[in-house]
Motif scaffolding. Structure first.
Motif, mmCIF file in Angstrom:
data_model
loop_
_atom_site.group_PDB
_atom_site.id
_atom_site.type_symbol
_atom_site.label_atom_id
_atom_site.label_comp_id
_atom_site.label_asym_id
_atom_site.label_seq_id
_atom_site.Cartn_x
_atom_site.Cartn_y
_atom_site.Cartn_z
ATOM 1 N N ASN A 78 0.825 -1.212 0.000
ATOM 2 C CA ASN A 78 0.000 0.000 0.000
ATOM 3 C C ASN A 78 0.866 1.272 0.000
ATOM 4 O O ASN A 78 2.021 1.260 0.432
ATOM 5 N N MET A 107 -10.350 -0.161 5.695
ATOM 6 C CA MET A 107 -9.232 -0.743 4.947
ATOM 7 C C MET A 107 -9.726 -1.780 3.923
ATOM 8 O O MET A 107 -10.422 -1.415 3.002
ATOM 9 N N GLU A 108 -9.366 -3.074 4.089
ATOM 10 C CA GLU A 108 -9.778 -4.029 3.058
ATOM 11 C C GLU A 108 -11.237 -4.444 3.200
ATOM 12 O O GLU A 108 -11.818 -4.992 2.276
ATOM 13 N N GLY A 126 -8.159 4.015 7.507
ATOM 14 C CA GLY A 126 -7.132 3.521 6.605
ATOM 15 C C GLY A 126 -6.299 4.654 6.047
ATOM 16 O O GLY A 126 -6.404 5.801 6.489
ATOM 17 N N SER A 142 -6.733 3.065 0.490
ATOM 18 C CA SER A 142 -8.068 2.854 1.055
ATOM 19 C C SER A 142 -9.008 3.928 0.512
ATOM 20 O O SER A 142 -10.212 3.778 0.531
ATOM 21 N N SER A 177 -12.179 1.658 -0.912
ATOM 22 C CA SER A 177 -11.712 0.272 -1.003
ATOM 23 C C SER A 177 -12.653 -0.655 -0.233
ATOM 24 O O SER A 177 -13.088 -1.688 -0.753
ATOM 25 N N ASN A 194 -4.941 -3.032 0.773
ATOM 26 C CA ASN A 194 -5.290 -2.512 2.092
ATOM 27 C C ASN A 194 -5.332 -3.593 3.161
ATOM 28 O O ASN A 194 -5.835 -3.345 4.263
#
Lengths: 225, 225, 225, 225, 225, 225, 225, 225
Positions: free
Chosen positions: E207, F157-158, F181, F185, F190, G197
């Motif tokens: 990232n 974040m993810e 994030g 992000s 994201s 991420n």
């Protein structure tokens, strides 16, 4: 309460729209089968309204033609139209709208606007291929643009033409970005952003390639006259 | 093999660049502390080169000023410069570069280009606030633009100015999008895309707000003359 | 050929615009110092034109106030205005424009449109906080909207209000997306796209938060009446 | 005032461009029918100018060939050209332009640039497949690059080649991102952004896949020599 | 089944991670209050593990320092660390990792990677400011890079450095894009895309600004040795 | 027809909403002044409804507190609430909603959901910091999640947590992406895309950071029970 | 200095790469004609290297097959390979790499990685269709994953699989987003962002659909063993 | 531990899902060959479960039909289904779900939702073509919508319909953006953002064109009843 729409199962034809909005429901053909378009067209016609179908390919036209003998196909504009002889809508052929394009590749969108405007009873002044890269072509045509009540400007790629015209004339301008171009034109996004950010006053924008919407906006503007 | 750069720990000063690229390493101040900038500036100066530091705030200038008495601050351009009296670089004040802006808010970027170009020995013709919304201001200044060897055009928002100038003159144009604007200008993205998609020939584009890069590109163009 | 603009160094005031476009150059304050705005305002006023300055903070107003005693500050709209008593521009207070907002947070943009429209001589009907989440508030206000010549619809977040109004009335609609919202509103991008893709006829869109531009577009529309 | 353009209905051929910009209107074929291209080509030729048509497929060529026996098709470059024997434009074959590609897949764009540059009278040095993943191939070809007046660098995917060349030579570089790649190359966007953000001085960028525009920019640069 | 984590209400400290993943839970400080960070740090320490807290400002450090006297602050890296004297983790100081940056402004991210790698027992070779615009600086440092087991390459703006190094050496490269830059760097997006699209083999990307993640990936790579 | 809303000039308070939608108008504080919020809160209270104001800072709370003594401030959730003692709304404390977060930084959004759900009469089970990087923490808490009627999953974040939970339980899941994030992000984009693309069945998504909306969706789901 | 590459006009075959990077130049077939691929393959083979050509369709294979009888086509992987019997590269079949996919549609990318890894002498453990929506399938296969030196995780849509595996094992993970999905998967962008991420340590990402790049990164990681 | 899934090499059929999630694994056909789909369908059927395969073209259906005589193809919905006569799943035909579309082009997505819901035992109320541009069509159908337990709203282009319905009824709404539209609809992105930013309470969103996912979410909601 009267019945405002007609149920076709796959569609609800809005016969009341003419009273509410001033013109009957228009058929947007993409995503509809030729048979569906023909059915809707027939219902609108039977209800006593004129028919306008946009984004129509030739196959759809042939299907409509069978149901509606008077239907006519405008090839470049991809429009099917059918008009009653004694149309109820007041003809406004004394009101002129200018349709200006930056390049030759913008023609299909410009013609969609032009055919729609003519269908709505406006007189159309076509001024094509006067993009900013050869600004003398634009300057020469300014008087014709200035004589119009409203101006539709159609441009792809950098989409700078509305800004330039907007700095020169005192008419309301409807800007139509087109998907013409390649690379970072991103299918009209570049032109759309350019038009949105115009410094010139008196410009508003419709969707990419939306010649129909521009013509209708132009027609609403003239209705108050 | 001679030593090509000087190790400062946090930076490697590229003294060889002048021979390789024609001018010494320029200091980009963002992301560097005032002390780091002052240290690099001093090393470049001691090595016999002129100093140019871009994106410098006043605090950084004061730090450099202590180390280098002759340093000068260009407020609008946010540039620190220091030049040797007997500069080795051949003065090119006979070559003129035009720097044109669409609006008043584009001035900091335009001045970054102008101060850089003057530092590199070019004569700068400043033509500010001639955006496409009032095109007669541009037309009036065309002769001055046409007398230049290269034209830098600085514009934000719709960024249409390079296209219009590109249709009118036969000089190479370096287009600089600026982050001026709001809403869908998306901090310069709109102007960048407009310039990228220009239909007019003879235009190339540098990064958003990169007045320095435009001036250096202009200078390279003139070097072959 | 007469002198069309006045050179201030940092700006070229376009006194000719009034003749060309119907109203004098408007000052967009962002990116200009209070002193620059004051100077331009004074020049426009001395030339016999009314003054309108948008996106002005209070500090800029105080600077203008010193140069132009009659200047007035519209706080919510962030506009400075100054009008001659015997204004040359034909008053159009018989023509009404409706300014509709979806929510309370859209007020600054709506007021920018309203103050501009009033400055241009239009009568403004303010209809605030009638967003689609409580559609009965809108239905109740429809008659007032329908009595207007043009409708400006201001909305952030999902930006659905113009579509709904567009399906109900037969006036031209100018849609203004606002940067109101959070998360995936992406500072107005969501509302802008919604408005661009409206299925309802008779809608065109201006830049995010561009209340001024919407009012000017509205004024141009009414000029042909 | 003389007639500056010729009206074909769907296009306005700009015969005046040669005088204004130094070379005649070039035909961009996408979005035009073969018949339209042939018609425009014929008009340009009859007016005494050479013909250059870009983004032309073979079908368009055959249509032009019928109207213009001397027309020639450059397959890889997708260009149609036709030149007068006694061309009025001053031949500049003493001036060399280097066209450098990162990979083999960049060839069509590089050839578009090369054929255009040759059409404009420049001598072209082709240096293909020297991308940064095998930098020794580039180093070996540096002398040939350095002997050129201008360098066009064509690269897709990561688009890093202009930055590396920009750090090594002292010529103006025109960077052309290509749509070569897959996944997160996003049809050239990745390469475009890389080139825009280059740290190396003396680089400016044209649109994705715009080999033609790069060559014209290169030609304008050499015109001042 | 043993208790795998410790419940703090606002967090569940994962004491089991060391057994599962090879090192204890690391504290990412952003979005946590100084008091929360101190509490988690203390719990990890009391459980017999070393402490590493990233993205920590000085205020957070002071809060941790109170709870944990041995805590140390790495200013540039924005990391708090605390290590047991007799650390259980096997020291790997015989394994070297190279951390390479393109510019001086990439230092904070590079130091985050370096301090993390050292915390994990690796020997770090720092090679800073060797960006592609002055490629001789890179060439000179190649031997040091080649002696490392893994290479972390940190670069912002055009992010081309990993591609160039990837073409020259035969080690696995972890590329870290940074948010350094302006305009169309779009806060690291440009560098991220460049690295993703690298033609050179043996590169993978983490990232934007994720120096910590790069070091951990590097450490996992060395664990199999 | 009864009066459906109360006109405050800057707002139209929708007292009818309770009957139409089941609960009174909630005040979204961003973009409103403390005085405006206090005024609206008072009107809602006077009309006999409970008050809920989201995205409220402490300053806004103090302003509301003056007008409404019973107002309470939930700091982490940034919510102001005021409830009648004999509330008319049927208490549903027998119905449980689980609110699960991936990390500690997701707490403000989770608390916004939790306080809203409690205000609406639901029993809330808080399960915080069980992100996918330490999946055993999640597994341990599965029984508590499965006992709930609806599950709200909050993650930045993810944003992978809803997918994993969705594969394990048979309850409807409302996924809330957060702006937690950095780097790619992209402020929650994201996480939003991850949740949108979940392969697991029974997941729907609300706006980034929209804890309030998730709770209301949860409440509507339970209403049919 | 020896000749490092072979000039084919359209390509420069990098025979030196094997010495520099450890394996010969690989042919990326997209954008190259079958004839060009066959020519390059033949040159590499004649120079004594094994041949690997990725993104090859059957037509390209047939062209290569004519020039190189031993060429083999891996249909799902879209790879052409040809290996010398007495290969010089040291076989590493003692080193195992796990290739894990989330779904069945990810197979072509996973096979591109697998065939490449086998070509490079690694032993491949294929673990397909263990996406997070049915996490027990993953748990069952964990031991096989943990026995590998490196793990490649291939996933489209939400792309959450690498995060989950990353929380469970202590091996370096190379994540490959795929373009599998529809709607807001945006051709792999969603999966790419998810992987970028990831909160789990020890993950790095390659380009969308880049199975080849993942295998090569994996091979470099094992080379230090 | 019992065997939870069946290994087909290219897929792992999750027979345990029915117990875990309430219904068997559904086959998403895109990216799978007709033969693969047929094989998976057969395995699910043999295991005693009903079969549902989405995004299936006619060719895939014919392949499944051979393996499973009872398979039925829903053309508009692009779904293959096969149900046991004595289905074990409790029929819920007393629970009604409304599926509402904005336009006719949204039918395929709406039918995907409807067929899935019916497969899961719900009674479906289809209300098609009631978009916001003709809001009286919606108002007329409100009672039918209000009688449903859950409402699925399917809309492309501006996607405003869920907001409007959300302001009028007190049921949970699952919004499905469709890729219907052109230009700045960006294949459903515009509609997705609109729905995400809805001001109306009680709305959550699934992926673009994900009719299946909406139906499953609806079914989970009804399971608690």
């Amino acid at each position: 309460m009267p019945k405002h729409y007609e149920e076709l199962g796959f569609a609800k034809v809005d016969h009341h729209r003419c009273q509410r909005k001033g013109f009957p429901e228009v058929i947007y053909c993409e995503g509809k089968t030729p048979a569906q378009v023909a059915k809707i067209a027939q219902k609108i016609w039977e209800h006593g309204h004129d028919v306008l179908a946009t984004r129509a390919d030739r196959k759809t036209f042939l299907s409509v033609k069978k149901a509606l003998k008077v239907a006519h196909y405008h090839e470049t504009a991809r429009i099917i139209s059918a008009k009653k002889k004694s149309e109820s809508r007041k003809q406004r052929s004394d009101i002129r709208i200018a349709i200006v394009t930056a390049g030759t590749a913008d023609l299909p969108v410009a013609e969609e606007a032009a055919v729609t405007a003519e269908f709505l009873g406006l007189e159309v002044e076509r001024i094509f291929d006067v993009g900013v890269a050869g600004i003398h072509r634009l300057i020469k045509n300014l008087p014709k643009i200035e004589e119009s009540r409203v101006v539709i400007v159609v441009a792809g790629m950098e989409g700078a033409l509305p800004s330039v015209i907007g700095g020169l004339i005192d008419k309301p301008i409807i800007a139509v970005p087109t998907s013409v171009g390649y690379g970072s034109s991103f299918k009209g996004l570049s032109a759309l952003l350019t038009m949105m950010n115009s410094c010139a006053p008196g410009i508003a924008v419709v969707n990419i390639d939306n010649g129909f919407g521009a013509a209708v906006m132009g027609w609403y503007i003239t209705r108050g006259d």
